[in-house]
Design a protein around this motif. Structure first.
Motif, PDB file in Angstrom:
ATOM      1  N   ASP A  27     -14.108 -17.102 -80.875  1.00 49.10           N
ATOM      2  CA  ASP A  27     -14.278 -16.444 -79.585  1.00 49.10           C
ATOM      3  C   ASP A  27     -13.071 -15.592 -79.235  1.00 49.10           C
ATOM      4  O   ASP A  27     -13.158 -14.675 -78.430  1.00 49.10           O
ATOM      5  CB  ASP A  27     -14.503 -17.481 -78.479  1.00 49.10           C
ATOM      6  CG  ASP A  27     -15.909 -18.057 -78.550  1.00 49.10           C
ATOM      7  OD1 ASP A  27     -16.802 -17.361 -79.039  1.00 49.10           O
ATOM      8  OD2 ASP A  27     -16.095 -19.199 -78.108  1.00 49.10           O
ATOM      9  N   ALA A  28     -11.940 -15.904 -79.814  1.00 49.05           N
ATOM     10  CA  ALA A  28     -10.735 -15.118 -79.568  1.00 49.05           C
ATOM     11  C   ALA A  28     -10.276 -14.520 -80.889  1.00 49.05           C
ATOM     12  O   ALA A  28     -10.668 -14.968 -81.954  1.00 49.05           O
ATOM     13  CB  ALA A  28      -9.638 -15.999 -78.964  1.00 49.05           C
ATOM     14  N   ALA A  29      -9.493 -13.461 -80.818  1.00 49.25           N
ATOM     15  CA  ALA A  29      -9.032 -12.777 -82.028  1.00 49.25           C
ATOM     16  C   ALA A  29      -7.511 -12.735 -82.047  1.00 49.25           C
ATOM     17  O   ALA A  29      -6.867 -12.583 -81.019  1.00 49.25           O
ATOM     18  CB  ALA A  29      -9.581 -11.355 -82.060  1.00 49.25           C
ATOM     19  N   LEU A  30      -6.982 -12.833 -83.236  1.00 48.19           N
ATOM     20  CA  LEU A  30      -5.535 -12.837 -83.443  1.00 48.19           C
ATOM     21  C   LEU A  30      -5.044 -11.459 -83.830  1.00 48.19           C
ATOM     22  O   LEU A  30      -5.723 -10.740 -84.540  1.00 48.19           O
ATOM     23  CB  LEU A  30      -5.202 -13.739 -84.635  1.00 48.19           C
ATOM     24  CG  LEU A  30      -5.057 -15.230 -84.424  1.00 48.19           C
ATOM     25  CD1 LEU A  30      -4.918 -15.890 -85.798  1.00 48.19           C
ATOM     26  CD2 LEU A  30      -3.849 -15.549 -83.583  1.00 48.19           C
ATOM     27  N   TRP A  31      -3.860 -11.086 -83.398  1.00 48.22           N
ATOM     28  CA  TRP A  31      -3.194  -9.961 -84.034  1.00 48.22           C
ATOM     29  C   TRP A  31      -1.697 -10.188 -84.011  1.00 48.22           C
ATOM     30  O   TRP A  31      -1.217 -11.180 -83.454  1.00 48.22           O
ATOM     31  CB  TRP A  31      -3.591  -8.625 -83.421  1.00 48.22           C
ATOM     32  CG  TRP A  31      -2.853  -8.202 -82.193  1.00 48.22           C
ATOM     33  CD1 TRP A  31      -1.788  -7.356 -82.106  1.00 48.22           C
ATOM     34  CD2 TRP A  31      -3.143  -8.596 -80.842  1.00 48.22           C
ATOM     35  NE1 TRP A  31      -1.417  -7.194 -80.798  1.00 48.22           N
ATOM     36  CE2 TRP A  31      -2.214  -7.937 -80.007  1.00 48.22           C
ATOM     37  CE3 TRP A  31      -4.095  -9.437 -80.258  1.00 48.22           C
ATOM     38  CZ2 TRP A  31      -2.214  -8.099 -78.624  1.00 48.22           C
ATOM     39  CZ3 TRP A  31      -4.088  -9.592 -78.880  1.00 48.22           C
ATOM     40  CH2 TRP A  31      -3.159  -8.926 -78.090  1.00 48.22           C
ATOM     41  N   GLN A  32      -0.983  -9.287 -84.632  1.00 51.83           N
ATOM     42  CA  GLN A  32       0.426  -9.516 -84.916  1.00 51.83           C
ATOM     43  C   GLN A  32       1.252  -8.386 -84.318  1.00 51.83           C
ATOM     44  O   GLN A  32       1.426  -7.343 -84.938  1.00 51.83           O
ATOM     45  CB  GLN A  32       0.618  -9.536 -86.436  1.00 51.83           C
ATOM     46  CG  GLN A  32       2.036  -9.755 -86.868  1.00 51.83           C
ATOM     47  CD  GLN A  32       2.139  -9.987 -88.367  1.00 51.83           C
ATOM     48  OE1 GLN A  32       1.137 -10.011 -89.072  1.00 51.83           O
ATOM     49  NE2 GLN A  32       3.350 -10.139 -88.850  1.00 51.83           N
ATOM     50  N   PRO A  33       1.758  -8.557 -83.113  1.00 50.71           N
ATOM     51  CA  PRO A  33       2.524  -7.469 -82.502  1.00 50.71           C
ATOM     52  C   PRO A  33       3.893  -7.284 -83.145  1.00 50.71           C
ATOM     53  O   PRO A  33       4.472  -6.215 -83.065  1.00 50.71           O
ATOM     54  CB  PRO A  33       2.651  -7.890 -81.036  1.00 50.71           C
ATOM     55  CG  PRO A  33       2.515  -9.370 -81.051  1.00 50.71           C
ATOM     56  CD  PRO A  33       1.639  -9.717 -82.233  1.00 50.71           C
ATOM     57  N   SER A  34       4.429  -8.303 -83.765  1.00 53.18           N
ATOM     58  CA  SER A  34       5.679  -8.155 -84.511  1.00 53.18           C
ATOM     59  C   SER A  34       5.678  -9.217 -85.592  1.00 53.18           C
ATOM     60  O   SER A  34       4.796 -10.072 -85.633  1.00 53.18           O
ATOM     61  CB  SER A  34       6.891  -8.328 -83.588  1.00 53.18           C
ATOM     62  OG  SER A  34       7.031  -9.684 -83.217  1.00 53.18           O
ATOM     63  N   ARG A  35       6.672  -9.165 -86.466  1.00 56.66           N
ATOM     64  CA  ARG A  35       6.613 -10.022 -87.641  1.00 56.66           C
ATOM     65  C   ARG A  35       6.536 -11.502 -87.279  1.00 56.66           C
ATOM     66  O   ARG A  35       5.845 -12.272 -87.921  1.00 56.66           O
ATOM     67  CB  ARG A  35       7.859  -9.753 -88.514  1.00 56.66           C
ATOM     68  CG  ARG A  35       7.724 -10.351 -89.898  1.00 56.66           C
ATOM     69  CD  ARG A  35       8.876  -9.937 -90.789  1.00 56.66           C
ATOM     70  NE  ARG A  35       8.938  -8.496 -90.950  1.00 56.66           N
ATOM     71  CZ  ARG A  35       9.775  -7.884 -91.779  1.00 56.66           C
ATOM     72  NH1 ARG A  35      10.627  -8.592 -92.493  1.00 56.66           N
ATOM     73  NH2 ARG A  35       9.775  -6.579 -91.873  1.00 56.66           N
ATOM     74  N   SER A  36       7.217 -11.892 -86.216  1.00 54.23           N
ATOM     75  CA  SER A  36       7.332 -13.319 -85.926  1.00 54.23           C
ATOM     76  C   SER A  36       6.343 -13.803 -84.866  1.00 54.23           C
ATOM     77  O   SER A  36       6.359 -14.962 -84.499  1.00 54.23           O
ATOM     78  CB  SER A  36       8.751 -13.605 -85.439  1.00 54.23           C
ATOM     79  OG  SER A  36       9.006 -12.827 -84.283  1.00 54.23           O
TER      80      SER A  36
END
Lengths: 314, 314
Positions: A20-29
């Motif tokens: 239901d939710a999606a992940l993303w990566q705004p910075s490496r950590s």
């Protein structure tokens, strides 16, 4: 056409994991998580069953719960509202007050939004959260042999809906408990972060459409079958089901919007995780069944058809 | 009660800057931006004026444009759709195709969403972007003396709406140009990032409700008055206005959804910024007026009432 079939049909246009939710990566950590849900008057809520403040609370809670299901900490939300031109200013403010109260309880900020005209009052919330990469949980990583467990007893919100609609004589305390569960459901923020941080939890999702429907989704996403052995039933749900001469466990299986979390836990670690959970939250992580190779969901050995909520079925 | 008054009434519940998009900080070195917009059939679009694919495109474009206005790069979107149970599966897919085509053009992913029943087809998109902290622009930082400029000629989308609704004989080329501007507006992603990166641009917003309305918003947020001196008019808008014996500049002033950007630029740097803009984009950054101390908006010296789109006015 069911909701899940429609979701499947639009999948080619999206890059979603099926959660239901999606992940993303705004910075490496860092990992961020986003989720959105729309509530429509007459479909997802009606003003005669709950004040608009409660409708606002529930709209925010449903979204926050999707973040909890990934082990994330809620950070912010946007709110798009559609409503008839003739609506009273006080009604808009009541709705917003409920949204803001739930946001405050979950420690997130409402940072902006949009107002639009619509025949039906419509609330679309998007929430963003953060999670350590190693703590993010999906619904698709359960394995055969894993124990299925829920963060608390089920069915109270369904009992509250029944009581709000038809009344019931199950005693004032239980009625209040059920109505509170229905109108002011509490997303499991701390529980989700605790379980997300456990390496022994392989999959997690929130119970928004009922254990029967949502266990089928977790099992399907994980490429497994789910055997449900027992369902912890909230006291108000048990009382209402017995009064209606229904089976309490089946009543609770089909009850949506409890917003408890459903987890798959490695079998040898389950006792350990449950002990730590009980020590931390003073309530039980309740075993409901297991995953195994195969497909579908069974309850006490009999194949279970979905009995939960589907917007587009039937 | 106007839309802006309503926005003011709900402000206490939110932590918004008054911009259409909101900034947050997922890590020390990054800023993320989020925005949401809701489109409702019968209010924001009608199927007899545009295919559902175009409605999907426009819903995505309106949201992406809000990120452009902050100088951000779009990263992802969620889509919450409400529609009647009886809708054809092909209609849902057409809508999604339009959403996905605009997302691809803006180089962002649709990562998830929600489906709900509703009497009116309702599209709520939330978009997330990223921006370097030093490049993020607000609408509130304009200063007296700044030059107001727009990234391109205005009024084409309004002309397209007029042509779609009433037809017009302004020549096939201009009609196609206007219909394209109306049905497939192009958010100014590269232009927004370019202007966001300029230290001489003090404020920025997108023109979604018409220059007259949006210049008033930028001026109010910046604590200034805006004097509009001239309005660059798209050829199709000029042709249609002349055919209707209307003033082309006033026609363009009131035309919403062009999604050009409105910027405030330090006066001594304007020529430099405009030269670099023209070299990069092969079109002009067009001066429309200035900010000064005071309040309100004037056009050619006369006070201008808002003529643009307001969901709740009148």
């Amino acid at each position: 056409m069911t909701e899940d079939e429609l979701v499947e049909a639009i999948r080619p246009f999206t890059r979603g994991s099926g959660d239901d939710a999606a992940l993303w990566q705004p910075s490496r950590s860092h990992r961020s998580v986003i989720s959105t849900d729309m509530l429509v008057e007459g479909v997802d809520f009606t003003r005669n069953l709950m004040p608009l403040e409660d409708a606002g609370w529930r709209a925010m809670a449903a979204n926050v719960s999707d973040l909890c299901a990934m082990g994330a900490r809620p950070v912010l939300a946007t709110v798009a509202l559609g409503f008839p031109k003739e609506i009273a200013r006080e009604d808009v403010l009541a709705l917003y007050r409920g949204l803001a109260e739930c946001a405050a309880a979950a420690k997130l900020d409402i940072v902006g939004g949009d107002l639009s005209c619509a025949r039906d009052l419509t609330i679309a919330v998007a929430v963003v959260g953060e999670v350590r990469p190693s703590d993010a949980k999906l619904r698709s990583e359960g394995r055969p042999g894993d124990v299925l467990a829920v963060t608390g007893p089920l069915g109270a919100a369904r009992a509250g809906l029944g009581i709000a609609r038809d009344g019931a004589a199950i005693g004032e305390d239980l009625e209040l408990e059920a109505l509170r569960a229905f109108r002011r459901p509490r997303p499991r923020v701390a529980e989700g972060r605790f379980l997300g941080a456990s390496r022994n939890v392989t999959a997690m999702m929130d119970l928004s459409d009922g254990l029967s429907t949502d266990a089928a989704r977790l099992a399907l996403a994980s490429g497994c079958a789910a055997d449900i052995e027992s369902v912890p039933v909230a006291p108000a749900a048990r009382a209402l089901a017995e009064r209606r001469k229904e089976d309490p466990q089946r009543f609770a299986l089909a009850g949506g919007e409890d917003f408890e979390l459903l987890v798959a836990v490695r079998p040898r670690a389950f006792a350990h995780v449950a002990t730590r959970y009980a020590a931390r939250f003073k309530r039980d992580l309740q075993r409901v069944g297991t995953l195994r190779t195969g497909s579908g969901v069974s309850f006490n050995g009999a194949r279970l058809d979905r009995s939960g909520w589907d917007h587009f079925a039937g």
